[in-house]
Design an enzyme around this catalytic site. Structure first.
Site, PDB file in Angstrom:
ATOM      1  N   ASP A 208       1.225  -1.249   0.211  1.00  0.00           N
ATOM      2  CA  ASP A 208      -0.164  -0.107   0.099  1.00  0.00           C
ATOM      3  C   ASP A 208       0.721   1.115   0.053  1.00  0.00           C
ATOM      4  O   ASP A 208       1.831   1.110   0.041  1.00  0.00           O
ATOM      5  CB  ASP A 208      -0.982  -0.290   1.010  1.00  0.00           C
ATOM      6  CG  ASP A 208      -2.316   0.990   1.225  1.00  0.00           C
ATOM      7  OD1 ASP A 208      -2.497   1.649  -0.307  1.00  0.00           O
ATOM      8  OD2 ASP A 208      -2.845   0.694   1.574  1.00  0.00           O
ATOM      9  N   HIS A 356     -10.873  -1.890  -7.276  1.00  0.00           N
ATOM     10  CA  HIS A 356     -10.834  -0.910  -6.145  1.00  0.00           C
ATOM     11  C   HIS A 356      -9.376   0.360  -6.892  1.00  0.00           C
ATOM     12  O   HIS A 356     -10.112   1.411  -6.953  1.00  0.00           O
ATOM     13  CB  HIS A 356      -9.510  -1.782  -5.400  1.00  0.00           C
ATOM     14  CG  HIS A 356      -9.207  -0.465  -3.661  1.00  0.00           C
ATOM     15  ND1 HIS A 356     -10.908  -0.077  -3.788  1.00  0.00           N
ATOM     16  CD2 HIS A 356      -8.404   0.007  -3.198  1.00  0.00           C
ATOM     17  CE1 HIS A 356     -10.191   0.811  -2.673  1.00  0.00           C
ATOM     18  NE2 HIS A 356      -8.598   0.706  -2.899  1.00  0.00           N
TER      19      HIS A 356
HETATM   20 FE1  N7H Z   1      -7.547   1.731  -0.757  1.00  0.00          FE
HETATM   21  N1  N7H Z   1      -6.059  -2.703  -0.365  1.00  0.00           N
HETATM   22  O1  N7H Z   1      -5.489  -3.166   0.177  1.00  0.00           O
HETATM   23  O2  N7H Z   1      -6.947  -3.264  -0.617  1.00  0.00           O
HETATM   24  N2  N7H Z   1      -6.039   0.765  -1.409  1.00  0.00           N
HETATM   25  N3  N7H Z   1      -8.135   0.526   0.442  1.00  0.00           N
HETATM   26  N4  N7H Z   1      -9.054   3.073   0.380  1.00  0.00           N
HETATM   27  N5  N7H Z   1      -6.910   3.011  -2.014  1.00  0.00           N
HETATM   28  C1  N7H Z   1      -5.193   0.961  -2.586  1.00  0.00           C
HETATM   29  O3  N7H Z   1      -1.994   2.397  -5.021  1.00  0.00           O
HETATM   30  C2  N7H Z   1      -6.978  -0.906  -0.175  1.00  0.00           C
HETATM   31  C3  N7H Z   1      -9.777   2.508   1.084  1.00  0.00           C
HETATM   32  C4  N7H Z   1      -7.614   4.309  -2.522  1.00  0.00           C
HETATM   33  O4  N7H Z   1      -4.141   6.080  -7.124  1.00  0.00           O
HETATM   34  C5  N7H Z   1      -4.097   0.134  -2.955  1.00  0.00           C
HETATM   35  O5  N7H Z   1      -1.252   2.991  -3.233  1.00  0.00           O
HETATM   36  C6  N7H Z   1      -8.225  -1.406   1.637  1.00  0.00           C
HETATM   37  C7  N7H Z   1     -10.379   3.646   1.061  1.00  0.00           C
HETATM   38  C8  N7H Z   1      -6.958   5.108  -3.606  1.00  0.00           C
HETATM   39  O6  N7H Z   1      -3.648   4.774  -7.772  1.00  0.00           O
HETATM   40  C9  N7H Z   1      -4.353  -0.859  -1.952  1.00  0.00           C
HETATM   41  C10 N7H Z   1      -8.523  -0.895   1.937  1.00  0.00           C
HETATM   42  C11 N7H Z   1     -10.532   4.475   0.564  1.00  0.00           C
HETATM   43  C12 N7H Z   1      -6.234   4.809  -4.051  1.00  0.00           C
HETATM   44  C13 N7H Z   1      -5.532  -0.799  -0.987  1.00  0.00           C
HETATM   45  C14 N7H Z   1      -8.973   0.367   1.496  1.00  0.00           C
HETATM   46  C15 N7H Z   1      -9.697   3.397  -0.555  1.00  0.00           C
HETATM   47  C16 N7H Z   1      -6.352   3.352  -2.961  1.00  0.00           C
HETATM   48  C17 N7H Z   1      -2.924   0.254  -4.561  1.00  0.00           C
HETATM   49  C18 N7H Z   1      -9.556  -1.099   3.379  1.00  0.00           C
HETATM   50  C19 N7H Z   1     -11.176   6.040  -0.532  1.00  0.00           C
HETATM   51  C20 N7H Z   1      -4.942   5.637  -5.119  1.00  0.00           C
HETATM   52  C21 N7H Z   1      -1.370   0.951  -3.358  1.00  0.00           C
HETATM   53  C22 N7H Z   1      -9.408  -1.682   4.451  1.00  0.00           C
HETATM   54  C23 N7H Z   1     -12.777   6.100   0.150  1.00  0.00           C
HETATM   55  C24 N7H Z   1      -5.228   4.954  -5.946  1.00  0.00           C
HETATM   56  C25 N7H Z   1      -1.667   2.119  -3.630  1.00  0.00           C
HETATM   57  C26 N7H Z   1      -4.600   4.956  -8.023  1.00  0.00           C
HETATM   58  C27 N7H Z   1      -5.212   2.060  -3.326  1.00  0.00           C
HETATM   59  C28 N7H Z   1      -6.062  -1.571  -0.460  1.00  0.00           C
HETATM   60  C29 N7H Z   1      -9.081   1.439   1.299  1.00  0.00           C
HETATM   61  C30 N7H Z   1      -8.953   5.126  -2.025  1.00  0.00           C
HETATM   62  C31 N7H Z   1      -3.556  -2.233  -2.210  1.00  0.00           C
HETATM   63  C32 N7H Z   1      -7.378  -3.154   2.056  1.00  0.00           C
HETATM   64  C33 N7H Z   1     -11.739   3.703   2.445  1.00  0.00           C
HETATM   65  C34 N7H Z   1      -7.386   6.212  -3.770  1.00  0.00           C
END
Ligand code: N7H
Length: 509
Positions: A208, A356
């Site tokens: 992440d 996601h």
């Molecule tokens: Fe997410 N995951 O592990 O699956 N997220 N996220 N997220 N997320 C991202 O690009 C995860 C949550 C965004 O710029 C990655 O840094 C999990 C909320 C946004 O390409 C992974 C949870 C919200 C991005 C995860 C969670 C977001 C992003 C890739 C909750 C907003 C950037 C790593 C437990 C409403 C997208 C990275 C981009 C990336 C995960 C929550 C939003 C692996 C497990 C609540 C904007």
């Protein structure tokens, strides 16, 4: 710059003059992030406003970590690593924020009018609209302290990892600060975030913290081929997207052009930012059992299925650049792991529309003619971005007792910053992740319209969810597949909306 045929579109737009940021005024977690192996969140209620203001002004404000100190610390940390040290520097970071009720207690109601409507209403009032689990009265089903007590503020204390059997330095510091306030505050809840032994990976196992927006005036440009990016693929945004008092993003204009400053109802809000906090439980054994069972049913590999749900492999490698198998070197390379767009992946052959990262940041995906009738599709997307600064919480999965079912709570202390909670965090959650028809007007291989479905990680429907095309039709093929997700993998268990004031505002409150 072109990576595997995926070409960023803004390479030829000339470099704009960077704004000057008042780095000594802006709290450090907002744009740069506090250095954190552990982070303590102390949620408190103010019992004596006069005493609270005095302690804040005289004992705490000078110790708040600013953007300039967070930037200086980043250099320090890099130099320390280069010298070959394995341990982290023992740096303590301190930030503070207030709910609308907290600001009213400190400043009086007249100075807190006209702020972001969701901030003023409070996180609990927004739960039903976000499809969070709610009871019969529409109240969120949260940790009792969050659901039943008034929260006026949050103290963030970040620090290095604890020694085995010892309290963490961040814990000790947080207790010392609470003691300074004495009977001026009551602690409502205390949460501790801890980075996992698999550093940088969240509990489902994915790397992440790869993709956050770049900020003009702060983020160094390291892509020689594109003056509008930080690292390749990291578009540079105007600081007003995250901090009050600077040009922001105009949804109707190319994102490289400065937009108007976000509306500032009160001068004291300058150099401040809204923070969204969400305590998100992750059902890790259930997530992996689901991947195993569904991959077997679909005749595919659990790791590939997980990568299609997130849009990245566990290593961080994006499926846009590594559609069929993981590429750990790509995942670990900041010069390559974010350098992609979506519009050329017309039929979700590389990345499902519902993945996601495609839902939460669709990049140039809305460019198709006619989609949403937008004046500038990329400008629109960039006006809905957030700065994420979260940290995992909870223990590692105990293989002996948690093979398929969660026994101990774990997850993500999700934190993000923005100048509009309505247009940034809530828009992403409601209009993109929860909305089955987003992105609209998309086609599948072989033709036919697509309903992309829910974001499998955070999309909420209050019931069963679906994602289109878990199986890749790459490089060719037109196999139809749908992923049914009867249970959520992520469950909100607390939330709060805060405002992080500037240093001057804290001193003069
Ligand atoms: Fe997410 N995951 O592990 O699956 N997220 N996220 N997220 N997320 C991202 O690009 C995860 C949550 C965004 O710029 C990655 O840094 C999990 C909320 C946004 O390409 C992974 C949870 C919200 C991005 C995860 C969670 C977001 C992003 C890739 C909750 C907003 C950037 C790593 C437990 C409403 C997208 C990275 C981009 C990336 C995960 C929550 C939003 C692996 C497990 C609540 C904007």
């Amino acid at each position: 710059m072109s990576v595997a045929g995926i070409t960023p579109s803004n390479a030829n737009v000339p470099k704009q003059k960077d704004p000057h940021l008042r780095e000594c005024e802006i709290q450090g977690d907002i744009i740069v992030g506090l250095q954190k192996d552990e982070e303590v969140f102390v949620f408190f209620k103010i019992l004596d406003a006069r005493k609270f203001r005095k302690v804040l002004r005289e004992r705490l404000t000078d110790r708040i970590t600013t953007t300039s100190s967070a930037l200086a610390r980043e250099l320090q940390v890099k130099a320390y690593k280069r010298e070959g040290h394995r341990h982290r520097l023992p740096l303590i970071g301190i930030n503070i924020g207030f709910t609308h009720a907290g600001l009213e207690t400190l400043l009086g109601a007249a100075k807190c009018t006209g702020m972001d409507p969701s901030f003023m209403a409070g996180a609990a009032a927004q739960a039903a609209a976000l499809s969070d689990p709610v009871d019969a009265n529409g109240n969120p089903v949260w940790k009792p302290a969050f659901a039943s007590d008034t929260i006026h503020g949050v103290l963030l204390v970040a620090g290095p990892a604890r020694e085995v059997g010892q309290p963490g330095p961040a814990e000790t510091e947080a207790s010392a600060i609470v003691a300074l306030f004495g009977n001026a505050v009551a602690v409502v809840d205390r949460e501790t975030g801890i980075t996992r032994p698999q550093r940088g990976h969240e509990h489902f196992g994915f790397l992440d913290g790869i993709s956050n927006p770049g900020v003009r005036g702060i983020t160094p440009r390291t892509n020689p081929e594109n003056p509008n990016q930080g690292v390749p693929g990291q578009d540079l945004l105007w600081p007003g997207a995250f901090v009050f008092g600077y040009p922001g993003q105009d949804p109707d204009k190319p994102f490289e052009e400065p937009g108007p400053e976000p509306h500032l109802p009160h001068p004291w809000m300058r150099d401040g930012s809204y923070m969204v906090f969400r305590r998100l439980n992750q059902r890790v054994p259930e997530f992996h059992a689901f991947l195993d069972a569904q991959a077997a049913a679909l005749g595919t590999d659990p790791a590939l299925l997980g990568a299609r749900m997130v849009g990245r492999w566990q290593s961080g490698a994006p499926v846009m650049l590594a559609p069929l198998q993981d590429d750990p070197l790509l995942g670990a390379d900041p010069a390559r792991n974010n350098a992609f767009e979506f519009s050329q992946d017309k039929a979700q052959r590389r990345c499902p529309y519902g993945a996601h990262i495609r839902k939460t940041y669709p990049r140039d995906d809305l460019k198709d003619p006619g989609t949403l009738g937008l004046k500038d599709p990329e400008g629109f997307v960039q006006a809905h971005r957030i700065m994420r600064q979260g940290i995992p919480f909870g223990p590692e999965v105990d293989e002996a007792t948690e093979e398929t079912t969660t026994v101990q709570e774990r997850g993500l202390m999700f934190v993000c910053y923005q100048t509009s909670i309505v247009e940034q965090f809530e828009f992403i959650q409601k209009d993109w992740s929860n909305a089955p028809s987003f992105p609209p007007a998309k086609m599948r291989p072989g033709g036919g319209a697509v309903t992309p479905g829910h974001d499998p990680i955070i999309g909420q429907a209050g019931g069963p969810r679906q994602m289109d095309e878990p199986l890749p039709n790459y490089p060719t093929g037109s196999v139809r597949s749908t992923l049914d997700m009867p249970e959520p993998f992520v469950v909100p268990t607390a939330a709060g909306y805060f405002f992080m004031p500037s240093l001057t505002a804290l001193k003069t409150m």
